[in-house]
Design an enzyme around this catalytic site. Structure first.
Site, short mmCIF file in Angstrom:
data_model
loop_
_atom_site.label_atom_id
_atom_site.label_comp_id
_atom_site.label_asym_id
_atom_site.label_seq_id
_atom_site.Cartn_x
_atom_site.Cartn_y
_atom_site.Cartn_z
N LEU A 163 10.56 -21.13 -4.01
CA LEU A 163 9.69 -20.63 -3.18
C LEU A 163 8.37 -20.18 -4.08
CD1 LEU A 163 8.78 -16.98 -3.43
CD2 LEU A 163 10.70 -16.74 -2.04
N HIS A 191 2.44 3.16 -9.14
CA HIS A 191 2.20 1.70 -9.36
C HIS A 191 3.37 0.93 -9.95
CE1 HIS A 191 -1.71 1.80 -7.60
NE2 HIS A 191 -2.23 2.60 -8.48
N ASP A 202 0.67 -1.29 -0.02
CA ASP A 202 -0.04 0.24 0.08
C ASP A 202 0.85 1.22 0.31
OD1 ASP A 202 -2.38 1.33 -0.07
OD2 ASP A 202 -2.60 1.32 2.15
#
Ligand code: IPE
Ligand code: IPE
Ligand code: MG
Length: 237
Positions: free
Chosen positions: A127, A33, A16
């Site tokens: 991962l 962004h 955020d």
């Protein structure tokens, strides 16, 4: 007791502060962004280095469709571009990509790009990167309840046979361990419809840093904070 060797198996991040980062610089929100891509790379590197096995990133909420069309379009374009550009590096690092959320609402183009990255990274063993896209916890739980009800209707399952595990397995996060640590950047202290079921015993951490300024060091700080927490799961010491 603090144990610096205690590493969370699953870290989930609410990325955020992109809009505020851009505003502070007199730039358009979408530029915030775009500036949020490098912190994703940094978090992946740090997670792999520290031995975190699952990294979930909240990239687009179901509620985010309500933002101005220009911003939503820019985000969709950024998802497509990023998955294409990053796929070779993800494969090299052994990162397997999975999505959670309702992807049926995305355009065919976006859906194709997402399927492609999942297919090409499948089997990566370092991962698992889980992208929460058009995700909201209430929507996920609603879809899960529908699937379970269909099995009851079909006579495959008795209502009394529904357990927590039945629900776990019907969620988008099936077969993923619950998050141990949830990080939300930008100083906001709320979950905004993220992993409500799965977060039952997660440790929460709210650094002030805006997402575009998040670095490997910030990720390490989050793990240090986690190592200092005492998890009790409702029991006594
Ligand atoms: C998070 O940054 C990214 C998305 C929700 C897609 P924001 O865009 O929410 O940034 P702020 O909260 O307005 O600063
Ligand atoms: C949550 O952030 C969603 C993502 C980070 C993708 P928002 O910025 O949309 O949440 P609110 O509106 O501040 O609760
Ligand atoms: Mg926000």
């Amino acid at each position: 007791m603090s144990d610096p060797t205690r590493i969370p198996q699953h870290v989930a991040i609410i990325m955020d502060g992109n809009g505020r980062w851009a505003e502070q610089r007199g730039r358009e929100r979408y530029e915030g962004h775009a500036a949020g891509v490098e912190p994703v790379r940094a978090s992946l590197r740090a997670a792999a280095r520290r031995g975190v096995k699952y990294l979930t990133l909240y990239a687009f909420s179901t509620e985010n469709w309500g933002r101005p069309e220009k911003e939503v379009d820019a985000l969709m374009e950024l998802f497509c571009q990023s998955v294409v550009n990053e796929t070779p590096e993800l494969i090299r690092q052994g990162v397997e990509v999975r999505m959670i959320g309702d992807r049926s609402r995305f355009s065919e183009k976006v859906q194709r790009y997402l399927e492609e990255v999942e297919r090409r990274t499948a089997g990566g063993a370092t991962l698992t990167l889980i992208l929460a896209l058009n995700y909201s916890s209430r929507s996920e739980i609603t879809r899960a309840v529908r699937r379970i009800a269909e099995r009851v209707e079909a006579g495959e399952l008795a209502a009394g046979g529904i357990t927590e595990e039945t629900i776990d397995r019907a969620l988008d996060t099936a077969r993923v361990p619950d998050p141990d640590l949830i990080v939300r950047t930008s100083g906001e202290r709320r979950l905004s419809n993220f992993l409500l079921w799965q977060a039952s015993y997660a440790e929460l951490y709210f650094p002030e840093v805006l997402w575009p300024d998040f670095t490997e060091e910030e990720f390490d700080r989050a793990l240090d904070e986690y190592a200092r927490r005492e998890r009790r799961f409702g029991l006594v010491k």
